[in-house]
Enzyme design. Structure first.
Site, short mmCIF file in Angstrom:
data_model
loop_
_atom_site.label_atom_id
_atom_site.label_comp_id
_atom_site.label_asym_id
_atom_site.label_seq_id
_atom_site.Cartn_x
_atom_site.Cartn_y
_atom_site.Cartn_z
CE LYS A 35 -4.34 -0.75 2.03
NZ LYS A 35 -5.26 -0.86 3.15
N GLY A 256 -34.25 -2.52 -1.86
CA GLY A 256 -33.28 -3.26 -2.67
C GLY A 256 -32.93 -4.58 -2.02
CB CYS A 263 -19.79 0.86 7.87
SG CYS A 263 -18.16 1.59 7.67
CE LYS A 323 -21.09 4.06 -0.57
NZ LYS A 323 -21.53 5.06 0.39
P1 NAD Z 1 -9.31 -0.66 6.09
O1 NAD Z 1 -9.29 -2.09 6.42
O2 NAD Z 1 -9.57 -0.19 4.71
O3 NAD Z 1 -7.92 -0.01 6.57
C1 NAD Z 1 -7.27 -0.28 7.76
C2 NAD Z 1 -5.76 -0.18 7.52
O4 NAD Z 1 -5.08 -0.26 8.78
C3 NAD Z 1 -5.19 -1.29 6.65
O5 NAD Z 1 -4.51 -0.70 5.55
C4 NAD Z 1 -4.21 -2.02 7.58
O6 NAD Z 1 -3.07 -2.51 6.89
C5 NAD Z 1 -3.85 -0.93 8.55
N1 NAD Z 1 -3.30 -1.40 9.83
C6 NAD Z 1 -3.83 -2.33 10.66
N2 NAD Z 1 -3.05 -2.47 11.75
C7 NAD Z 1 -2.02 -1.60 11.61
C8 NAD Z 1 -0.89 -1.28 12.40
N3 NAD Z 1 -0.64 -1.87 13.56
N4 NAD Z 1 -0.03 -0.35 11.94
C9 NAD Z 1 -0.25 0.26 10.76
N5 NAD Z 1 -1.30 0.00 9.97
C10 NAD Z 1 -2.18 -0.92 10.39
O7 NAD Z 1 -10.38 -0.01 7.09
P2 NAD Z 1 -11.32 1.27 6.85
O8 NAD Z 1 -12.45 0.94 5.95
O9 NAD Z 1 -10.47 2.45 6.56
O10 NAD Z 1 -11.95 1.42 8.31
C11 NAD Z 1 -11.14 1.81 9.41
C12 NAD Z 1 -12.08 2.06 10.58
O11 NAD Z 1 -12.95 3.16 10.29
C13 NAD Z 1 -13.00 0.89 10.92
O12 NAD Z 1 -13.21 0.85 12.30
C14 NAD Z 1 -14.31 1.27 10.22
O13 NAD Z 1 -15.42 0.70 10.84
C15 NAD Z 1 -14.31 2.77 10.39
N6 NAD Z 1 -15.09 3.48 9.38
C16 NAD Z 1 -15.03 3.09 8.07
C17 NAD Z 1 -15.74 3.79 7.11
C18 NAD Z 1 -15.72 3.36 5.66
O14 NAD Z 1 -16.56 3.87 4.91
N7 NAD Z 1 -14.83 2.48 5.23
C19 NAD Z 1 -16.50 4.91 7.47
C20 NAD Z 1 -16.50 5.31 8.80
C21 NAD Z 1 -15.79 4.59 9.76
#
Ligand code: NAD
Length: 433
Positions: A35, A256, A263, A323
């Site tokens: 990444k 739908g 999430c 979506k």
């Molecule tokens: P994701 O899985 O896309 O990204 C998480 C990242 O964290 C990964 O790239 C992983 O490699 C990295 N990671 C994990 N452990 C690590 C460490 N020790 N050191 C460094 N990097 C590390 O997750 P996301 O979709 O971005 O979601 C993150 C959080 O935000 C979740 O709790 C999710 O529920 C919340 N959230 C997500 C969204 C969404 O639309 N995706 C919206 C609001 C809130």
């Protein structure tokens, strides 16, 4: 002010890019080397409108950097955002391993006052848990504060949502931390964004309450749609009339195949589980989770009713992402439906503008097509499973000509049933006359 973002996924990357665009000095860290390599070469590992352009602008101007070096990131920053994943455990509870790992790493490398901001969606008590881990494992006692700052962005419009949020929620017990947070979000304060300032527990629960409520609203209209089909009523008109009631609002009243994505499914399950741990039976949420699962099955029954036995039938699927405007396929309704169709012996041809590469990683035995028409060609039925804009204006006469049988099952209600029937399709939407 130097800021680090730990976790460069959807939330971390968008947060990092947007905060650097606010003029802050941001280092985004991830343990995933691939990444960071992509990001350092100017690419982005996910698709999100405007993200690449904004990333380029801020890296060129020197405010945004990417690294795998967590130690350096922690040491050099005053503010550390945690944006790692909180996936579901098998029992539905939130898996906090990534959060706990980061807390230990902060404890190991802390070298001065740090403000730790949790952006991940976490059960109530996680801010306290992170605090306990850092206090327990840090060898020298440096001061730090923990703030809960849940994120509400939507994939597909994440940059816009981050820069034009409905609200900023900050759960803090320290006025020093609150002042720093207000300084970070000053550009949003200047555009009159409401700030909800509360304690960490309330902030943590606000995020789950919002997602659970939206999932409930979607599920409610799905149930109304299912009933419509039994009684000859039209869910679009019902949703329209409901939406005209200012107390209800028209949003999230589109029936739908059920909610999906990274999430809603995991957060509804986590809240339900968390409530039962606290000996509270959150009945409505349990019903929502079950009804959403059943909605996938009801869609497959609909397909079977129109196509007949699915054994050796070819079903064309338009849309794989959960979506439109994203390549994210996590908990996608389309993929759940495809898996159920495969179990019934169907062959699947499919197309999605962005999500094919991600889908190939988990479902290798589908026929991936280059467009909508190749998908329809010689299929026994065509199913619209994601509402990409480009599916709204298909050349219907051409589709009808190339399908083996002119069956179109529109799980996103993109077309007018009367018109489709006039064109000679065997057509069904969800909950429509
Ligand atoms: P994701 O899985 O896309 O990204 C998480 C990242 O964290 C990964 O790239 C992983 O490699 C990295 N990671 C994990 N452990 C690590 C460490 N020790 N050191 C460094 N990097 C590390 O997750 P996301 O979709 O971005 O979601 C993150 C959080 O935000 C979740 O709790 C999710 O529920 C919340 N959230 C997500 C969204 C969404 O639309 N995706 C919206 C609001 C809130």
């Amino acid at each position: 002010m130097k800021i680090s973002i730990i976790g460069t996924g959807y939330v971390g990357l968008v947060t990092g890019v947007c905060l650097s665009d606010f003029g802050l000095d941001v280092l985004c860290v991830d343990k995933d080397k691939e990444k960071i390599k992509i990001l350092n070469s100017g690419g982005i590992p996910i698709y999100e409108p405007n993200l690449k352009e904004l990333l380029k602008k801020n890296t060129t101007e020197g405010r945004l950097k990417f690294s795998n070096d967590l130690k350096f990131a922690i040491e050099q920053s005053q503010v550390i955002f945690i944006a790692v994943g909180t996936p579901s455990n098998n029992d539905g509870s939130a898996n906090l391993k990534q959060i706990e790992e980061v807390a230990r790493q902060i404890a190991e490398y802390i070298n001065d006052y740090k403000l730790i901001v949790n952006k991940s969606t976490v059960p109530v008590g996680t801010a306290q848990k992170v605090k306990n881990i850092i206090s327990k494992y840090q060898t020298k006692k440096y001061p730090f504060d923990i703030v809960s700052n849940p994120e509400f962005l939507r994939e597909g419009s994440a940059v816009y949502d981050f820069t034009h949020p409905d609200k900023i929620v900050i759960g803090s017990e320290s006025s020093k931390a609150l002042n720093i947070m207000q300084e970070i979000y000053r550009p949003l304060y200047l555009i009159n964004t409401p700030f909800v300032i509360t304690n960490p527990e309330t902030a943590e629960l606000i995020k789950y309450a919002c997602n659970a409520f939206l999932a409930t609203k979607i599920t409610f209209i799905n149930e109304v749609a299912n009933l419509c089909e039994k009684v000859g009523a039209d869910v679009h008109q019902i949703a329209q009339a409901m939406g005209l009631d200012g107390r209800i609002s028209p949003k999230f009243l589109h029936p739908g195949p059920g909610y999906g994505g990274s999430c809603f499914p995991k957060d509804t399950k986590a809240l339900y589980h968390f409530a039962s741990e606290k000996e509270y039976d959150f009945k409505i949420l349990g019903a929502v989770i079950n009804a959403n699962k059943r909605q996938r099955e009801i869609m497959v029954e609909k397909i079977k009713r129109l196509v007949g036995s699915l054994k050796d039938k070819t079903i064309g699927i338009l849309g794989l992402s959960f979506k439109p405007n994203t390549d994210d396929i996590r908990e996608s309704a389309s993929l759940d439906i495809i898996k159920l169709l495969l179990k019934e012996g169907a062959r699947i041809k499919c197309y999605d503008p962005l999500a094919i590469e991600n889908t190939k990683k988990i479902l290798s035995d589908l026929t991936y097509c280059n467009d909508e028409y190749e998908t329809a060609q010689d299929s026994d039925a065509l199913v619209i499973a994601t509402e990409w804009n480009q599916f709204r204006n298909l050349d219907l006469l051409e589709i009808k000509k190339i399908l083996k049988t002119p069956i179109l099952i529109d799980l996103k209600n993109l077309y007018e049933p009367t018109k489709m029937k006039e064109l000679g399709f065997i057509y069904e939407g969800v909950g429509r006359l």
